[in-house]
Structures are given as structure tokens and as C-alpha cells.
Design a protein around this motif. Structure first.
Motif, PDB file in Angstrom:
ATOM      1  N   ASN A  93      -5.906 -12.334   0.921  1.00 34.58           N
ATOM      2  CA  ASN A  93      -5.282 -11.795  -0.305  1.00 34.58           C
ATOM      3  C   ASN A  93      -5.544 -10.338  -0.010  1.00 34.58           C
ATOM      4  N   PRO A  94      -4.651  -9.472   0.286  1.00 32.59           N
ATOM      5  CA  PRO A  94      -4.615  -8.053   0.394  1.00 32.59           C
ATOM      6  C   PRO A  94      -5.066  -7.280  -0.619  1.00 32.59           C
ATOM      7  N   ARG A 156      -5.439  -1.074  -9.489  1.00 29.27           N
ATOM      8  CA  ARG A 156      -5.393   0.400  -9.145  1.00 29.27           C
ATOM      9  C   ARG A 156      -5.784   0.574  -7.595  1.00 29.27           C
ATOM     10  N   ARG A 157      -6.822   0.119  -7.290  1.00 34.63           N
ATOM     11  CA  ARG A 157      -7.287  -0.101  -6.018  1.00 34.63           C
ATOM     12  C   ARG A 157      -6.436  -0.566  -5.007  1.00 34.63           C
ATOM     13  N   ALA A 158      -5.582  -1.537  -5.371  1.00 39.98           N
ATOM     14  CA  ALA A 158      -4.664  -2.413  -4.421  1.00 39.98           C
ATOM     15  C   ALA A 158      -3.625  -1.545  -4.186  1.00 39.98           C
ATOM     16  N   ARG A 159      -3.056  -0.704  -5.326  1.00 34.58           N
ATOM     17  CA  ARG A 159      -2.047   0.083  -5.210  1.00 34.58           C
ATOM     18  C   ARG A 159      -2.194   1.322  -4.442  1.00 34.58           C
ATOM     19  N   ARG A 160      -3.519   1.692  -4.391  1.00 33.45           N
ATOM     20  CA  ARG A 160      -3.717   2.910  -3.441  1.00 33.45           C
ATOM     21  C   ARG A 160      -4.057   2.661  -2.003  1.00 33.45           C
ATOM     22  N   ARG A 161      -4.549   1.313  -1.799  1.00 31.09           N
ATOM     23  CA  ARG A 161      -4.776   0.769  -0.169  1.00 31.09           C
ATOM     24  C   ARG A 161      -3.590   0.383   0.250  1.00 31.09           C
ATOM     25  N   LEU A 162      -2.728  -0.293  -0.473  1.00 32.09           N
ATOM     26  CA  LEU A 162      -1.635  -0.812   0.228  1.00 32.09           C
ATOM     27  C   LEU A 162      -0.527   0.295   0.411  1.00 32.09           C
ATOM     28  N   GLY A 163      -0.356   1.140  -0.358  1.00 32.13           N
ATOM     29  CA  GLY A 163       0.452   2.344  -0.183  1.00 32.13           C
ATOM     30  C   GLY A 163       2.175   1.821  -0.227  1.00 32.13           C
ATOM     31  N   SER A 164       2.808   1.855   0.860  1.00 28.03           N
ATOM     32  CA  SER A 164       4.128   1.616   0.879  1.00 28.03           C
ATOM     33  C   SER A 164       4.436   0.223   0.832  1.00 28.03           C
ATOM     34  N   ASP A 165       3.480  -0.719   1.103  1.00 23.01           N
ATOM     35  CA  ASP A 165       3.696  -2.228   0.815  1.00 23.01           C
ATOM     36  C   ASP A 165       3.318  -2.585  -0.507  1.00 23.01           C
ATOM     37  N   PRO A 167       4.785  -1.935  -3.529  1.00 21.26           N
ATOM     38  CA  PRO A 167       5.958  -2.369  -4.552  1.00 21.26           C
ATOM     39  C   PRO A 167       6.670  -3.646  -4.202  1.00 21.26           C
ATOM     40  N   GLY A 168       6.827  -4.144  -2.854  1.00 24.17           N
ATOM     41  CA  GLY A 168       7.003  -5.407  -2.692  1.00 24.17           C
ATOM     42  C   GLY A 168       6.199  -6.524  -3.042  1.00 24.17           C
ATOM     43  N   PHE A 169       4.894  -6.052  -2.753  1.00 24.40           N
ATOM     44  CA  PHE A 169       3.903  -7.069  -2.989  1.00 24.40           C
ATOM     45  C   PHE A 169       3.687  -7.385  -4.487  1.00 24.40           C
ATOM     46  N   THR A 173       4.351 -10.934  -7.094  1.00 22.56           N
ATOM     47  CA  THR A 173       3.038 -11.398  -7.565  1.00 22.56           C
ATOM     48  C   THR A 173       2.884 -10.814  -9.046  1.00 22.56           C
ATOM     49  N   SER A 174       1.946 -11.308  -9.848  1.00 22.35           N
ATOM     50  CA  SER A 174       1.944 -10.815 -11.031  1.00 22.35           C
ATOM     51  C   SER A 174       0.433 -11.001 -11.469  1.00 22.35           C
ATOM     52  N   VAL A 175      -0.121  -9.936 -12.218  1.00 25.42           N
ATOM     53  CA  VAL A 175      -1.583 -10.252 -12.919  1.00 25.42           C
ATOM     54  C   VAL A 175      -1.854 -11.168 -13.790  1.00 25.42           C
ATOM     55  N   LEU A 176      -0.872 -11.441 -14.888  1.00 23.88           N
ATOM     56  CA  LEU A 176      -1.126 -12.480 -15.588  1.00 23.88           C
ATOM     57  C   LEU A 176      -0.539 -13.884 -14.965  1.00 23.88           C
ATOM     58  N   PRO A 177      -1.484 -14.746 -15.074  1.00 22.84           N
ATOM     59  CA  PRO A 177      -0.923 -16.135 -14.312  1.00 22.84           C
ATOM     60  C   PRO A 177       0.291 -16.613 -14.534  1.00 22.84           C
ATOM     61  N   PHE A 178       0.994 -17.165 -13.437  1.00 19.78           N
ATOM     62  CA  PHE A 178       1.976 -17.647 -13.285  1.00 19.78           C
ATOM     63  C   PHE A 178       3.399 -16.811 -13.969  1.00 19.78           C
ATOM     64  N   ALA A 179       3.062 -15.675 -14.198  1.00 17.64           N
ATOM     65  CA  ALA A 179       4.180 -14.660 -14.817  1.00 17.64           C
ATOM     66  C   ALA A 179       5.222 -14.512 -13.697  1.00 17.64           C
ATOM     67  N   ALA A 180       4.883 -14.114 -12.403  1.00 16.84           N
ATOM     68  CA  ALA A 180       6.046 -13.878 -11.329  1.00 16.84           C
ATOM     69  C   ALA A 180       6.531 -15.348 -11.127  1.00 16.84           C
ATOM     70  N   ALA A 181       5.940 -16.413 -11.174  1.00 15.24           N
ATOM     71  CA  ALA A 181       6.725 -17.571 -10.792  1.00 15.24           C
ATOM     72  C   ALA A 181       7.688 -18.102 -11.875  1.00 15.24           C
ATOM     73  N   LEU A 182       7.294 -17.835 -13.422  1.00 10.93           N
ATOM     74  CA  LEU A 182       8.132 -18.017 -14.416  1.00 10.93           C
ATOM     75  C   LEU A 182       9.279 -17.099 -14.425  1.00 10.93           C
ATOM     76  N   GLY A 183       9.205 -15.761 -14.093  1.00 10.26           N
ATOM     77  CA  GLY A 183      10.081 -14.948 -13.880  1.00 10.26           C
ATOM     78  C   GLY A 183      10.930 -15.025 -13.015  1.00 10.26           C
ATOM     79  N   GLY A 184      10.656 -16.149 -11.902  1.00 15.11           N
ATOM     80  CA  GLY A 184      11.555 -16.287 -10.787  1.00 15.11           C
ATOM     81  C   GLY A 184      11.331 -15.382  -9.500  1.00 15.11           C
ATOM     82  N   ARG A 185      10.147 -14.586  -9.599  1.00 18.05           N
ATOM     83  CA  ARG A 185       9.905 -13.692  -8.461  1.00 18.05           C
ATOM     84  C   ARG A 185       9.134 -14.132  -7.391  1.00 18.05           C
ATOM     85  N   THR A 186       8.721 -15.380  -7.631  1.00 18.43           N
ATOM     86  CA  THR A 186       7.973 -16.064  -6.405  1.00 18.43           C
ATOM     87  C   THR A 186       8.091 -17.671  -6.602  1.00 18.43           C
TER      88      THR A 186
END
Length: 225
Positions: A93-94, A156-165, A167-169, A173-186
Motif C-alpha cells: 500500500n503506497p 494528506r501525507r499520501a497526497r504529498r508523498r505520491l505527487g503526480s501519482d 490523482p490516479g490512486f 480508492t477511497s477513505v470510506l470503506p467500499f465507497a470506490a467499489a460501490l461507485g464503480g471506480r474499482t
């Protein structure tokens, strides 16, 4: 109470170190990444053990009574939380807490990009409900608040560390469990870390229900079965 608050303060202070990049970088440069992680993990475990010792040593001050549903909630939330913690730690998990930060994201990331914190939150809230004494409120409530607050901090740390990567990540994904899957994003899937986490969770749950929890903490969860 003083000892418990001191133990919680130490626990929070230790877990603030990764949020300070300059301090963390100096420690890794001096010790090496492997020794740093080993010593940090040991210190975290010892501080957590002190927290539990201090909570168990407190005199009982009852705040609310226990109902069967509270015990049933704990029997569901605690194993779920343990599974999320184990799966998060052993899965790549990056963006969050893991023992494998640099590899391709594991399947657990499709559930949430911060599974370890959600696991601690579920475990803490599950234990808080059937333990209506002051020490448990400070212990489990404090750990729950710490975990909930950490979600925004790690993002906030992940946004700063991953930089240009980032937005795609973030889009997949989502902070709230299963939100990305229910939204059809993963899409949800299984991988070896998830299967291993499920097996370890089942083994640990069996051991705790077979008497381990009573021996370690003086409370037998089987009374709610």
C-alpha cells in the motif's frame, strides 16, 4: 487514571514520528530502514502494552450497564477490525500504514486506502460498547479518536508523498470503506495477503474465544455467545 493518560500520551507521541518527515528521515539515515522499522514496531507494541496494563490497573468506575447486543457487536467488530489491521499491514500500500510500502497496491486497497486505521477504529468501538467503565472509555474511546483523526492525516501525507501519482490512486480508492467499489471506480478482488489475513484472523479469534482473551485480559467474551 494518571498512568493511563501518560501511556496514551506516549502512544500518540510515538505514532506522531512518521508524520514528521524530517525526524523520520534522520532516524532512518542513522539506523537504516530495517532497524528503524524493527525498533519503531517494538516501541509501539511496548507502549500499547503499557496502555492496556494501565487501563486494567484502574479502579472500576461504572458509567453504563451491559446489554447482550453490545457483546454481540463486539464479537463482530473485533474480528473484523483484526482482519483489516492484519490485511493492511501485510498488503502492499503506497498510501498508508503497511509493512510493504513500495510494492504494487494489494487487493485490500480496493476496500479502503487506510485499512489499518479502520481496523483499529472497528476494534476500539466494538470493545467500547460492552465495557461501560471509565477506564475502558478512556482506553477504547481514545484509540478510536486517534484512529479516526489519523484518516485525514494519512491522506494528506499520501497526497504529498505520491505527487503526480496521487490523482490516479485516489480516483481508484477511497477513505470510506467500499465507497470506490460501490461507485464503480474499482473492483473488489482476492489476493494472497487477504487470504493469509483471513486465516490468521480466524486462528486468533479461535484462540481468544478458547480462553486466550480471559487469560490475557480477565474477561471472557464467550458469555455473549
Amino acid at each position: 487514571m494518571t498512568q493511563l493518560l501518560a501511556a496514551l500520551a506516549l502512544f500518540v507521541a510515538l505514532h506522531s514520528v512518521p508524520a514528521l518527515p524530517a525526524v523520520r528521515a534522520r532516524l532512518i539515515a542513522r539506523l537504516g530502514r530495517g532497524p528503524y522499522l524493527a525498533l519503531y514496531s517494538l516501541a509501539s507494541l511496548l507502549s500499547l502494552a503499557w496502555v492496556f496494563h494501565a487501563a486494567l490497573a484502574m479502579d472500576t468506575v461504572l458509567l453504563w450497564g451491559t446489554a447482550p447486543w453490545q457483546g454481540h457487536l463486539a464479537l463482530v467488530a473485533a474480528p473484523l477490525g483484526l482482519f483489516l489491521v492484519i490485511a493492511g499491514l501485510i498488503s502492499p500500500n503506497p498510501a498508508s500504514i503497511t509493512l510493504r510500502p513500495g510494492a504494487r497496491p494489494g487487493a485490500i486497497v480496493a476496500v479502503s486506502r487506510h485499512p489499518v486505521l479502520w481496523g483499529f477504529l472497528a476494534w476500539a468501538l466494538g470493545h467500547l460498547a460492552p465495557n461501560g467503565d471509565l477506564g475502558s472509555l478512556v482506553l477504547f474511546g481514545g484509540l478510536a479518536l486517534f484512529s479516526a483523526a489519523g484518516l485525514a492525516v494519512l491522506d494528506r501525507r499520501a497526497r504529498r508523498r505520491l505527487g503526480s501519482d496521487w490523482p490516479g490512486f485516489a480516483a481508484a480508492t477511497s477513505v470510506l470503506p467500499f465507497a470506490a467499489a460501490l461507485g464503480g471506480r474499482t473492483r473488489l478482488s482476492l489476493d494472497r495477503p487477504l487470504l493469509l489475513a483471513a486465516a490468521l484472523t480466524a486462528l486468533a479469534t479461535w484462540a481468544l474465544l478458547a480462553g486466550g482473551h480471559a487469560a490475557l485480559f480477565g474477561a471472557d467474551p464467550r458469555v455473549f455467545l
